[in-house]
Design an enzyme around this catalytic site. Structure first.
Site: not given
Ligand code: XMP
Ligand code: MG
Length: 176
Positions: A99-100, A153, A131, A103, A166, A44-45
């Site tokens: 993508e939002d 975060f 990140k 990470d 959100r 959803k992000g």
């Molecule tokens: P990965 O670790 O697979 O994850 O790159 C990406 C997803 O992790 C969530 N994500 C966050 N969501 N604040 C959030 O609300 C954050 O700081 C954060 N860091 C990672 C997010 O859903 C992303 O799509």
């Molecule tokens: Mg996400």
């Protein structure tokens, strides 16, 4: 303005976000001229970023949605779930995954592999946030990034903590 007590600090204001999305849209418009790309929203992000970004595109694009999740609270579980029911035919298409935040990059690398198996013309990733210090899939790079941030975060503009916050129009640092 609504600033919940869980938000420690505003990292990017609504105006800053708008300006940055405009710039990203201009870059993507330039790069995808004449190619009719398929913009794929990772729910959803990415929803707010996605709807803003596609409206900055000054070319014809098509849209699709996919769902992925890997987080519980503020911890990455490492267990990435993709839920794909009806998947569009992307064979020969230029796909832009929206993508939002990237990470650990587990989600994007898994999704990218999955998409590349379907013989698209290309797959690129546009992520509003990145990140880099949190990478597990070390060689993963998003092709378009709004902002690279430190290891905070963050919530708002689609990003959540257990489905909350959100709807904030800005991106804020969550009090952990
Ligand atoms: P990965 O670790 O697979 O994850 O790159 C990406 C997803 O992790 C969530 N994500 C966050 N969501 N604040 C959030 O609300 C954050 O700081 C954060 N860091 C990672 C997010 O859903 C992303 O799509
Ligand atoms: Mg996400």
């Amino acid at each position: 303005m609504f600033i919940p007590q869980e938000v420690e600090k505003i990292l990017f204001t609504e105006q800053e976000i708008k300006q940055r999305v405009k710039e990203m849209g201009a870059q993507l418009t330039e790069d995808y001229k004449g190619r009719n790309p398929l913009f794929l929203c990772v729910l959803k992000g990415a929803a707010p970023f996605f709807t803003d970004l596609i409206r900055e595109m000054e070319i014809e694009v098509q849209i699709e949605f996919i769902r992925a999740s890997s987080y519980i609270g503020t911890e990455s579980t490492g267990d990435v779930r993709l839920s794909i029911t009806e998947f569009p035919d992307i064979k020969g298409r230029d796909v832009v995954v929206v993508e939002d935040i990237v990470d650990t990059a587990r989600t994007m690398s898994l999704l990218k592999k999955y998409l590349l198996d379907m013989s698209p013309a290309s797959v690129k990733v546009a992520s509003f946030l990145d990140k880099p210090s949190r990478r597990v899939v070390e060689d993963f790079r998003a092709d378009y990034v709004g902002y690279s941030i430190e290891d905070h975060f963050v919530v708002g503009y689609g990003l959540d903590c257990d489905q909350r916050f959100r709807n904030l129009p800005y991106i804020g640092i969550f009090k952990t």
